[in-house]
Design a protein around this motif. Structure first.
Motif, PDB file in Angstrom:
ATOM      1  N   TYR A 802      38.873  49.293  30.099  1.00  0.00           N
ATOM      2  CA  TYR A 802      38.515  48.080  30.877  1.00  0.00           C
ATOM      3  C   TYR A 802      39.010  48.164  32.327  1.00  0.00           C
ATOM      4  O   TYR A 802      38.245  47.955  33.270  1.00  0.00           O
ATOM      5  N   GLU A 803      40.286  48.442  32.520  1.00  0.00           N
ATOM      6  CA  GLU A 803      40.842  48.428  33.871  1.00  0.00           C
ATOM      7  C   GLU A 803      40.221  49.505  34.751  1.00  0.00           C
ATOM      8  O   GLU A 803      39.833  49.251  35.900  1.00  0.00           O
ATOM      9  N   LYS A 804      40.086  50.719  34.205  1.00  0.00           N
ATOM     10  CA  LYS A 804      39.529  51.804  35.000  1.00  0.00           C
ATOM     11  C   LYS A 804      38.073  51.533  35.358  1.00  0.00           C
ATOM     12  O   LYS A 804      37.641  51.758  36.492  1.00  0.00           O
ATOM     13  N   ALA A 805      37.287  51.064  34.381  1.00  0.00           N
ATOM     14  CA  ALA A 805      35.866  50.807  34.627  1.00  0.00           C
ATOM     15  C   ALA A 805      35.689  49.686  35.643  1.00  0.00           C
ATOM     16  O   ALA A 805      34.834  49.759  36.541  1.00  0.00           O
ATOM     17  N   THR A 806      36.491  48.640  35.514  1.00  0.00           N
ATOM     18  CA  THR A 806      36.386  47.495  36.425  1.00  0.00           C
ATOM     19  C   THR A 806      36.768  47.907  37.849  1.00  0.00           C
ATOM     20  O   THR A 806      36.103  47.528  38.823  1.00  0.00           O
ATOM     21  N   LEU A 807      37.829  48.708  37.979  1.00  0.00           N
ATOM     22  CA  LEU A 807      38.260  49.168  39.292  1.00  0.00           C
ATOM     23  C   LEU A 807      37.195  50.052  39.941  1.00  0.00           C
ATOM     24  O   LEU A 807      36.876  49.890  41.132  1.00  0.00           O
ATOM     25  N   GLU A 808      36.617  50.983  39.174  1.00  0.00           N
ATOM     26  CA  GLU A 808      35.610  51.883  39.748  1.00  0.00           C
ATOM     27  C   GLU A 808      34.348  51.122  40.153  1.00  0.00           C
ATOM     28  O   GLU A 808      33.732  51.415  41.182  1.00  0.00           O
ATOM     29  N   ALA A 809      33.954  50.145  39.351  1.00  0.00           N
ATOM     30  CA  ALA A 809      32.785  49.329  39.716  1.00  0.00           C
ATOM     31  C   ALA A 809      33.051  48.585  41.022  1.00  0.00           C
ATOM     32  O   ALA A 809      32.203  48.533  41.917  1.00  0.00           O
ATOM     33  N   ALA A 810      34.248  48.028  41.139  1.00  0.00           N
ATOM     34  CA  ALA A 810      34.614  47.306  42.366  1.00  0.00           C
ATOM     35  C   ALA A 810      34.588  48.250  43.570  1.00  0.00           C
ATOM     36  O   ALA A 810      34.088  47.895  44.641  1.00  0.00           O
ATOM     37  N   LYS A 824      33.974  41.677  45.083  1.00  0.00           N
ATOM     38  CA  LYS A 824      34.928  40.583  44.866  1.00  0.00           C
ATOM     39  C   LYS A 824      34.975  40.189  43.389  1.00  0.00           C
ATOM     40  O   LYS A 824      36.055  39.979  42.814  1.00  0.00           O
ATOM     41  N   LYS A 825      33.808  40.105  42.766  1.00  0.00           N
ATOM     42  CA  LYS A 825      33.746  39.692  41.354  1.00  0.00           C
ATOM     43  C   LYS A 825      34.551  40.650  40.474  1.00  0.00           C
ATOM     44  O   LYS A 825      35.342  40.217  39.628  1.00  0.00           O
ATOM     45  N   TYR A 826      34.372  41.948  40.680  1.00  0.00           N
ATOM     46  CA  TYR A 826      35.085  42.922  39.842  1.00  0.00           C
ATOM     47  C   TYR A 826      36.567  42.998  40.188  1.00  0.00           C
ATOM     48  O   TYR A 826      37.423  43.141  39.297  1.00  0.00           O
ATOM     49  N   PHE A 827      36.895  42.904  41.472  1.00  0.00           N
ATOM     50  CA  PHE A 827      38.316  42.894  41.843  1.00  0.00           C
ATOM     51  C   PHE A 827      39.023  41.680  41.229  1.00  0.00           C
ATOM     52  O   PHE A 827      40.176  41.778  40.795  1.00  0.00           O
ATOM     53  N   GLU A 828      38.333  40.554  41.192  1.00  0.00           N
ATOM     54  CA  GLU A 828      38.922  39.342  40.620  1.00  0.00           C
ATOM     55  C   GLU A 828      39.168  39.520  39.119  1.00  0.00           C
ATOM     56  O   GLU A 828      40.218  39.136  38.595  1.00  0.00           O
ATOM     57  N   MET A 829      38.208  40.101  38.384  1.00  0.00           N
ATOM     58  CA  MET A 829      38.388  40.335  36.957  1.00  0.00           C
ATOM     59  C   MET A 829      39.554  41.294  36.717  1.00  0.00           C
ATOM     60  O   MET A 829      40.333  41.137  35.775  1.00  0.00           O
ATOM     61  N   LEU A 830      39.699  42.293  37.576  1.00  0.00           N
ATOM     62  CA  LEU A 830      40.801  43.243  37.436  1.00  0.00           C
ATOM     63  C   LEU A 830      42.128  42.547  37.700  1.00  0.00           C
ATOM     64  O   LEU A 830      43.117  42.784  36.986  1.00  0.00           O
ATOM     65  N   ARG A 831      42.159  41.705  38.732  1.00  0.00           N
ATOM     66  CA  ARG A 831      43.409  40.989  39.043  1.00  0.00           C
ATOM     67  C   ARG A 831      43.864  40.133  37.864  1.00  0.00           C
ATOM     68  O   ARG A 831      45.049  40.061  37.544  1.00  0.00           O
ATOM     69  N   LEU A 841      47.726  45.890  42.136  1.00  0.00           N
ATOM     70  CA  LEU A 841      47.829  46.043  43.584  1.00  0.00           C
ATOM     71  C   LEU A 841      46.466  46.384  44.189  1.00  0.00           C
ATOM     72  O   LEU A 841      46.065  45.819  45.216  1.00  0.00           O
ATOM     73  N   GLU A 842      45.732  47.302  43.541  1.00  0.00           N
ATOM     74  CA  GLU A 842      44.395  47.660  44.013  1.00  0.00           C
ATOM     75  C   GLU A 842      43.461  46.456  43.982  1.00  0.00           C
ATOM     76  O   GLU A 842      42.633  46.267  44.873  1.00  0.00           O
ATOM     77  N   ALA A 843      43.588  45.651  42.925  1.00  0.00           N
ATOM     78  CA  ALA A 843      42.730  44.472  42.800  1.00  0.00           C
ATOM     79  C   ALA A 843      42.978  43.485  43.938  1.00  0.00           C
ATOM     80  O   ALA A 843      42.036  42.951  44.546  1.00  0.00           O
ATOM     81  N   LEU A 844      44.251  43.260  44.263  1.00  0.00           N
ATOM     82  CA  LEU A 844      44.584  42.334  45.341  1.00  0.00           C
ATOM     83  C   LEU A 844      44.121  42.877  46.689  1.00  0.00           C
ATOM     84  O   LEU A 844      43.605  42.131  47.527  1.00  0.00           O
TER      85      LEU A 844
END
Length: 1011
Positions: A802-810, A824-831, A841-844
């Motif tokens: 989940y975290e890796k996929a969400t970060l790469e999509a963002a 923004k949508k994917y960074f928010e889900m990762l955060r 930290l990457e999400a923020l």
């Protein structure tokens, strides 16, 4: 010439035609009639008029049959007297009379008087009509002369010169005629107008000394000499007229003509005062006159006056305009005004009227741009100059300037492209090349473009001319390797930098290198080596220590902790707590973990204190989980339940699946199968793809079997889409595709995973297949398909990918597609769901930047404040945080506070964020009407951030706005025109063109140059 000069004292003689008089007895009324007529003949109209008025009453119209001849005469003389006395009523009565009278001579004579009446009233059209009706047959010679002159004059005033000229011609040949002098003047004028200069000169010479014309005619005479090519005669005559004094109607025009004659003779000393007199006393002058005066100033070393004059010719696009700007550039150089000289040469460079002047101007424009720090313009203009004028006399100097530009410029992007455009770079250029590569690499790093930066730094390291840049290239190679999780490379490059002993250069410094080496060993779980790195940064800490030193000290304590030197670690954690440092909550957490080795109660006590002392700490969910885990380890299952419930009831976080699992375990070990199953089922329903859900399935099965309800277990698994067993075909098909992936055969892997998903879209390995295939698509830069795979993984909820996929999509949405809304949508889900602090930290970071680029400055500011509380933040993070704070303050019209924030951002970032911050500093000063400071700030953007076209171009436009606000049209127009001609950004190009047109229009309203 106003006709009143000739007619104010003139009374026209009237000759009355004689009529046959009847024989009758002379009565008293007849005597009065004769007396009135005698007054009329003597032109004593004021005496004749009252007598005629009495007679008109004595002989009313209804008695006309009794004395017709008297009635007719009285009416005629009565109307004529009124016309001569300019009575308004006379016009109507005269028109009626001439329309009805049958006596043709009387009609014509009264038409003459009516024409003269109109003439005196300046009603020239009606005057001409009635002179035509009057004819000449019944007029006296004097009346004929009057009629011709007045008719000619009427035509003249109506600019009907062709009709006027023959009439004046007749009169101007009659020396005894009272109109002889004025007729010559007007005949001379019309001949002058018709370019019949010989005829005009004869007439003008005749009236030259006449009082009425001596102030007017000399100018025309001088001009005629000039037009006839008799320039010396014109000059001599003009000087003599100006020297004799007296009032001249066309004095300033004569001075202009004389001055221009001296100018043609290149006698600028004599031309200058004459031209100056004309310009100073004329509201609007022609561009030619202004040029001649300015050039005279130039030749006579009146530099300031010449500058003021030439500047006003900056709108001209002809050869005169080009020469004016060329000379103006020279004047500014002579007076050490390089900035204005650059502008003048720019105008000349954009004008192709004179090829040689354009060539020299282009070189000077480029050279001055370089000397004044306009590096972007200098690079572009000098490059174009060398292309358009190969092997010119300035060739060597131009190339040397380019070398210096490449060495010193901040516009590394253009410099690199320029260098690579040369087939055979000179030795000086080759020497500058490593620095250009290095500078461009740093820009890429600051813009988070790590791969292109890494490639450029590799070229620096392989270049034999890199010299003292090598240590810093190694530092940044290490930094990039660390960020990309290539820890062995990071250690290798950073140690090379440390061993070089190179001095600090901004972020590239020994402490930062040791810090990153420490973190690299930490990631490799080599705590003893990590300890060496962190202790190389610091062995002590205080409240005044910077964030890196504080973090290095804390990581040192972590290393001692991992090496089981708990005494040393505990003492260091206590030092952090007692100094109330930023990570005191974490230090307390670690002290609790040490205490737990021997004493669970002390561990729980210390952990519990974190929620009280640091209620907003990000560690609160971890604290609850650790307390619960401690109780569970001590088999105090019921005591663990409240802490696990706290996690579930808190805002979203990645610990919830584990909390549900542990709750189920606590209830299960407390023999409360009902609540255990309830929590396990919620876990499977809410987070079906999580690792915790897979772990929970075994426990659920044991409970159902224990309770003798195996069928219920099967139904529950089916309801939640969980396979009870995996088919052999499913497993083999996935394994075949996975083998391709593990062998780095992405083409085969993509095909294999597609085959698997086609056969088993809901298979046991659907998440794995989608995730691994997305990685291959990403490597191939097939962004849409990569996003489909990562999106599928993300949609399955919390799972191992989940975290890796969400970060790469963002990242794909942000960096590759510039789709900041989806990023923004994917960074928010990762955060919300990240367990990894690195991913949080990457999400923020992504959120701050996405909100900012979406112009949602309030949300960006909120996220930035959160980002600044995190450990491991970079200077880029600090700069963007200050930037968004500045934008929020700017929107709130608090420009003074915004300037401080922007300055903080600019001080630590030399890339895009810093460029924008520097521009906004200038923009704020402009808003505050602090134009001088705004100008300096805008110039700083141009000179210091050349690689960022958007902010450089906007700064040029802002400079133009500043110049326009200061009414400096010369520099405002040049600035806008440069952007309008050269900008690569279409919207800014159009904006500059509009502002250029506005500046030109505004200047024209103020200009002294006539259209």
């Amino acid at each position: 010439m106003n006709r009143t000069i000739f007619f104010s004292l003139l009374l026209l003689a009237v000759t009355v035609s004689s009529f046959a008089q009847p024989t009758h007895t002379i009565t008293d009324p007849e005597r009065k009639y004769k007396e009135a007529k005698e007054f009329f003949v003597k032109e004593q109209y004021a005496l004749a008029y009252p007598l005629m008025k009495e007679l008109k009453k004595s002989y009313p119209d209804n008695t006309v049959s009794d004395h017709t001849y008297i009635n007719d005469d009285v009416n005629y003389y009565y109307i004529a007297c009124q016309l001569k006395l300019m009575h308004e009523v006379a016009e109507k009565e005269a028109i009626q009379y001439t329309s009805n009278v049958t006596n043709e001579p009387r009609r014509q004579i009264l038409s003459f008087h009516l024409a003269h009446y109109y003439f005196l009233k300046d009603d020239f059209s009606n005057a001409i009509d009635y002179f035509e009706k009057a004819g000449y047959d019944n007029l006296s010679n004097d009346q004929i002369a009057d009629a011709k002159f007045e008719k000619a004059y009427a035509h003249f005033n109506l600019k009907q010169f062709a009709q006027a000229k023959p009439l004046f011609n007749e009169i101007h040949q009659l020396p005894d005629n009272k109109y002889y002098i004025p007729a010559n003047y007007y005949y001379g004028f019309i001949s002058y107008y018709d370019k019949q200069y010989n005829e005009a000169l004869k007439s003008f010479k005749l009236v030259e000394t006449h009082e009425d014309y001596k102030g007017v005619v000399p100018y025309y005479i001088a001009e005629i000499y000039y037009f006839q090519g008799k320039k010396e005669e014109a000059l001599t005559y003009g000087e003599s007229v100006l020297g004799r004094g007296g009032s001249l109607y066309y004095e300033k025009q004569l001075k202009l003509l004389t001055g221009q004659l001296y100018f043609e003779k290149q006698n600028y000393k004599k031309a200058m005062p004459l031209l100056e007199d004309y310009v100073l006393n004329t509201p609007k002058v022609s561009k030619e006159v202004l040029y001649e005066l300015s050039y005279s100033y130039y030749k006579e070393n009146k530099f300031e006056k010449a500058i003021d004059g030439f500047k006003q010719l900056s709108n001209e696009r002809d050869s005169m305009g080009q020469n004016s700007m060329y000379l103006l550039g020279d004047l500014y150089l002579r007076t050490n005004q390089k900035a204005n000289a650059r502008t003048a040469f720019q105008y000349s460079a954009y004008n192709s009227s004179n090829a040689k002047q354009q060539k020299v101007s282009r070189f000077n424009y480029a050279k001055l741009s370089y000397e004044l720090g306009y590096q972007d313009v200098a690079l572009n203009e000098m490059k174009n100059y060398l292309r358009d004028y190969p092997n010119s006399e300035y060739d060597v100097e131009a190339k040397e300037i380019l070398v210096n530009l490449m060495t010193n410029t901040n516009n590394f992007s253009d410099a690199l492209a320029l260098y690579e455009s040369f087939n055979q770079p000179t030795a000086s250029m080759q020497k500058a090349y490593p620095r250009i590569l290095y500078g461009r690499a740093i820009e890429h790093i600051n813009d988070q473009q790590l791969l292109p930066a890494d490639e450029l730094l590799s070229r620096v390291l392989s270049n034999t001319l890199s010299g003292n840049i090598l240590p810093y290239a190694n530092f940044w190679k290490g930094e990039i390797a660390y960020r990309m999780q290539r820890y062995d490379d990071a250690i290798r490059y950073l140690n090379v930098y440390i061993l070089s002993g190179a001095a600090a250069q901004g972020e590239a410094n020994p402490a930062a290198a040791k810090y990153n080496v420490g973190y690299s060993w930490l990631q490799k779980e080599n705590y003893r080596q990590a300890l060496t790195g962190f202790e190389g940064v610091t062995k002590t800490v205080s409240s005044t220590s910077n964030s890196m030193v504080q973090d290095a000290y804390l990581r040192t304590a972590d290393c001692y902790y991992m090496l089981k030197d708990f005494t040393k670690a505990s003492g260091m954690y206590e030092q952090v707590i007692s100094n109330a440092l930023l990570q005191a909550d974490y230090a307390t957490y670690q002290k609790a973990m040490i205490a737990g080795v021997k004493n669970s109660a002390e561990k729980i006590r210390l952990l519990s204190s974190i929620s009280r002392q640091y209620p907003s700490s990000n560690l609160v969910p971890d604290v609850n989980m650790e307390i619960a885990q401690t109780y569970i380890s001590d088999e105090k299952f019921m005591e663990a339940i409240p802490f696990l419930t706290n996690i579930i009831n808190s805002k979203d976080n990645g610990l919830k699946p584990r909390a549900y699992l542990k709750l189920g375990l606590a209830y299960y070990n407390s023999n409360n199968n009902k609540y255990a199953l309830s929590n396990y089922e919620q876990l499977i329903q809410k987070y079906p793809q999580s690792a915790e859900a897979d772990e929970a399935m075994g426990i659920i099965r044991d409970i159902y079997v224990e309770e003798g309800r195996p069928n219920d277990y099967v139904e529950l698994m089916k309801k939640n889409g969980k396979a009870i067993s995996i088919s052999e075909a499913d497993s083999l098909t996935y394994a075949a595709a996975s083998l391709k992936y593990n062998n780095n055969d992405c083409t085969g892997a993509i095909s294999g995973f597609a085959n698997y998903l086609g056969r088993y879209p809901d298979g046991a390995y659907a998440i794995d297949a989608n995730y691994l295939r997305a990685i291959c698509y990403q490597k191939n830069k097939d962004w849409p398909n990569a996003l489909l795979g990562y999106g599928f993984v993300n949609a399955q909820g919390l799972n191992k990918y989940y975290e890796k996929a969400t970060l790469e999509a963002a990242r794909i949405y942000y960096f590759e597609l510039k789709d900041y809304a989806n990023a923004k949508k994917y960074f928010e889900m990762l955060r919300v769901n990240a367990l990894s602090q690195d991913n949080l930290l990457e999400a923020l970071r992504g959120l701050v930047r996405s909100f900012y680029l979406l112009k949602d400055y309030a949300e960006a500011n909120t996220a930035a404040k959160d980002l600044l509380t995190k450990k491991g933040i970079s200077t880029d993070d600090k700069s963007i945080a200050n930037l968004v704070l500045g934008k929020s303050q700017q929107i709130s019209n608090d420009c003074n506070a915004a300037i401080t924030s922007f300055k903080n951002a600019a001080a630590i970032n030399k890339a895009a964020w810093g460029a924008e911050a520097r521009f906004e500093i200038a923009n704020c000063y402009y808003t505050l009407n602090n134009l001088a400071t705004a100008e300096k700030a805008a110039l700083a953007v141009i000179k210091e951030t050349g690689s960022y076209d958007l902010w450089v171009t906007k700064s040029y436009i802002l400079l133009g706005d500043i110049f326009l606000q200061q009414k400096d049209y010369f520099n405002a127009k040049a600035t806008f025109e440069s952007v309008a001609k050269n900008a690569a950004i279409a919207t800014l190009k159009a904006e500059a063109q509009q502002k250029l047109e506005k500046a030109i229009a505004e200047e024209k309203q103020q200009s002294r140059i006539s259209d």
